[in-house]
Design a protein around this motif. Structure first.
Motif, PDB file in Angstrom:
ATOM      1  N   GLN A  18       0.374  -1.239   0.207  1.00  0.00           N
ATOM      2  CA  GLN A  18      -0.035  -0.147  -0.180  1.00  0.00           C
ATOM      3  C   GLN A  18       0.851   1.846  -0.292  1.00  0.00           C
ATOM      4  O   GLN A  18       0.292   1.982  -0.894  1.00  0.00           O
ATOM      5  N   ALA A  19       2.163   1.031   0.734  1.00  0.00           N
ATOM      6  CA  ALA A  19       2.880   2.539   0.871  1.00  0.00           C
ATOM      7  C   ALA A  19       3.536   2.883  -0.234  1.00  0.00           C
ATOM      8  O   ALA A  19       3.177   3.986  -0.743  1.00  0.00           O
ATOM      9  N   LEU A  20       3.532   1.586  -1.688  1.00  0.00           N
ATOM     10  CA  LEU A  20       4.072   2.111  -2.806  1.00  0.00           C
ATOM     11  C   LEU A  20       3.417   2.413  -3.714  1.00  0.00           C
ATOM     12  O   LEU A  20       3.351   3.315  -4.868  1.00  0.00           O
ATOM     13  N   ARG A  21       2.005   2.024  -3.344  1.00  0.00           N
ATOM     14  CA  ARG A  21       0.785   2.488  -3.836  1.00  0.00           C
ATOM     15  C   ARG A  21       0.857   3.830  -4.101  1.00  0.00           C
ATOM     16  O   ARG A  21       0.520   4.685  -4.908  1.00  0.00           O
ATOM     17  N   GLU A  22       0.275   4.260  -2.553  1.00  0.00           N
ATOM     18  CA  GLU A  22       0.379   5.177  -2.426  1.00  0.00           C
ATOM     19  C   GLU A  22       1.133   6.808  -2.857  1.00  0.00           C
ATOM     20  O   GLU A  22       1.153   7.578  -3.308  1.00  0.00           O
ATOM     21  N   GLU A  23       2.222   6.230  -2.922  1.00  0.00           N
ATOM     22  CA  GLU A  23       3.536   7.277  -3.237  1.00  0.00           C
ATOM     23  C   GLU A  23       3.659   7.130  -4.490  1.00  0.00           C
ATOM     24  O   GLU A  23       3.413   8.360  -5.260  1.00  0.00           O
ATOM     25  N   ALA A  24       3.571   5.940  -5.189  1.00  0.00           N
ATOM     26  CA  ALA A  24       3.531   6.082  -6.795  1.00  0.00           C
ATOM     27  C   ALA A  24       2.039   6.948  -7.191  1.00  0.00           C
ATOM     28  O   ALA A  24       2.607   8.130  -7.817  1.00  0.00           O
ATOM     29  N   ALA A  25       1.273   7.026  -6.824  1.00  0.00           N
ATOM     30  CA  ALA A  25       0.930   7.842  -6.952  1.00  0.00           C
ATOM     31  C   ALA A  25       0.490   9.288  -6.964  1.00  0.00           C
ATOM     32  O   ALA A  25      -0.100  10.266  -7.520  1.00  0.00           O
ATOM     33  N   ARG A  26       1.038   9.880  -5.257  1.00  0.00           N
ATOM     34  CA  ARG A  26       1.372  11.347  -5.100  1.00  0.00           C
ATOM     35  C   ARG A  26       2.482  11.421  -6.685  1.00  0.00           C
ATOM     36  O   ARG A  26       2.416  12.503  -6.507  1.00  0.00           O
ATOM     37  N   ARG A  27       3.588  10.541  -6.620  1.00  0.00           N
ATOM     38  CA  ARG A  27       4.673  11.249  -8.089  1.00  0.00           C
ATOM     39  C   ARG A  27       4.311  11.968  -8.535  1.00  0.00           C
ATOM     40  O   ARG A  27       4.070  12.472  -9.610  1.00  0.00           O
ATOM     41  N   TRP A  28       2.892  10.800  -9.408  1.00  0.00           N
ATOM     42  CA  TRP A  28       2.325  10.773 -10.463  1.00  0.00           C
ATOM     43  C   TRP A  28       1.970  12.306 -10.721  1.00  0.00           C
ATOM     44  O   TRP A  28       1.738  12.854 -10.748  1.00  0.00           O
ATOM     45  N   CYS A  29       0.951  12.177  -9.228  1.00  0.00           N
ATOM     46  CA  CYS A  29       0.048  13.210  -9.281  1.00  0.00           C
ATOM     47  C   CYS A  29       0.983  14.678  -9.738  1.00  0.00           C
ATOM     48  O   CYS A  29       0.740  15.638 -10.029  1.00  0.00           O
ATOM     49  N   GLU A  30       2.275  14.716  -8.733  1.00  0.00           N
ATOM     50  CA  GLU A  30       3.135  15.846  -8.745  1.00  0.00           C
ATOM     51  C   GLU A  30       3.479  15.978  -9.829  1.00  0.00           C
ATOM     52  O   GLU A  30       3.550  17.416 -10.008  1.00  0.00           O
ATOM     53  N   TRP A  31       4.050  14.999 -11.090  1.00  0.00           N
ATOM     54  CA  TRP A  31       4.071  15.085 -12.545  1.00  0.00           C
ATOM     55  C   TRP A  31       3.125  15.665 -12.696  1.00  0.00           C
ATOM     56  O   TRP A  31       3.205  16.943 -13.902  1.00  0.00           O
ATOM     57  N   GLU A  32       2.450  15.463 -12.821  1.00  0.00           N
ATOM     58  CA  GLU A  32       0.888  16.028 -13.657  1.00  0.00           C
ATOM     59  C   GLU A  32       0.516  17.249 -13.591  1.00  0.00           C
ATOM     60  O   GLU A  32       0.611  17.513 -14.394  1.00  0.00           O
ATOM     61  N   ASP A  33       0.862  17.583 -12.148  1.00  0.00           N
ATOM     62  CA  ASP A  33       0.490  19.104 -11.566  1.00  0.00           C
ATOM     63  C   ASP A  33       1.866  20.120 -12.261  1.00  0.00           C
ATOM     64  O   ASP A  33       1.498  21.119 -12.975  1.00  0.00           O
ATOM     65  N   THR A  34       2.809  19.893 -12.845  1.00  0.00           N
ATOM     66  CA  THR A  34       4.140  20.570 -12.984  1.00  0.00           C
ATOM     67  C   THR A  34       3.588  20.452 -14.577  1.00  0.00           C
ATOM     68  O   THR A  34       3.595  21.381 -14.800  1.00  0.00           O
ATOM     69  N   HIS A  35       3.476  19.549 -15.252  1.00  0.00           N
ATOM     70  CA  HIS A  35       3.919  19.888 -16.849  1.00  0.00           C
ATOM     71  C   HIS A  35       2.176  19.871 -17.650  1.00  0.00           C
ATOM     72  O   HIS A  35       2.292  20.766 -18.414  1.00  0.00           O
TER      73      HIS A  35
END
Length: 100
Positions: free
Chosen positions: A58-75
């Motif tokens: 679960q912690a890996l899924r949550e971190e992956a979702a967070r990183r994907w969201c951050e990248w989406e917000d960036t570009h």
């Protein structure tokens, strides 16, 4: 109605989103890919993230979702002078909600 960043899902567009925009935002792109195993960083980043998001950890899924969201917000920002942050500011409360 105004549509921005509409894609057809072609491989070239996915590569532009997941890899090519890293030249525009190199620091944020490094954060995006550092979660991936090194041997997957040169390949299909969307597929690599899909594997992380399907992890039984679960912690890996949550971190992956967070990183994907951050990248989406960036570009995806169209605001003049936009400065990406290290937090996913467009989705507050998402990570603390068990129902999300």
């Amino acid at each position: 109605m105004v549509l921005a960043a509409v894609t057809s899902g072609r491989l070239k567009e996915t590569q532009w989103i997941t890899r090519d925009m890293g030249r525009v935002f190199p620091r944020q792109w490094e954060r995006f890919v550092e979660l991936l195993p090194e041997d997957e960083r040169g390949g299909d980043l969307a597929a690599a993230y899909a594997r992380l998001l399907a992890s039984p950890i679960q912690a890996l899924r949550e971190e992956a979702a967070r990183r994907w969201c951050e990248w989406e917000d960036t570009h995806m920002s169209l605001a003049p002078g936009y400065e990406p942050t290290s937090a996913c500011v467009s989705c507050p409360g998402r990570w603390s909600s068990p129902d999300w």
